[in-house]
Scaffold this motif. Sequence first.
Motif: not given
Length: 92
Positions: A2, A4-5, A84
């Motif tokens: 991941q 992040g946004v 995301t």
Amino acid sequence: RQLGVVRGITVRSRSVIGQMGAQIQTIFGGNITLYTELCEHAREEAFELMMQHAQQAGANAIIGMRYDANEVAPGTAEVLAYGTAVVMEREG
């Protein structure tokens, strides 16, 4: 993994002539095609900006993607696309 946004945002308005055309369409009811077109273009632009943001972050995918829209001023709308950013890898 991941990252992040990520987001893409655009603020759009219809021209005076477009506003008048849309007002005429509201008299007859049904789908207001001039507004539909404006919304579609705004969503497309916000989506493209979000994908660019994800690529800059090193992502190859976006999950949990959403749209949000707000009226900023009369006849002016903000469209936000967000999700995301992730790096996906094949198993095996």
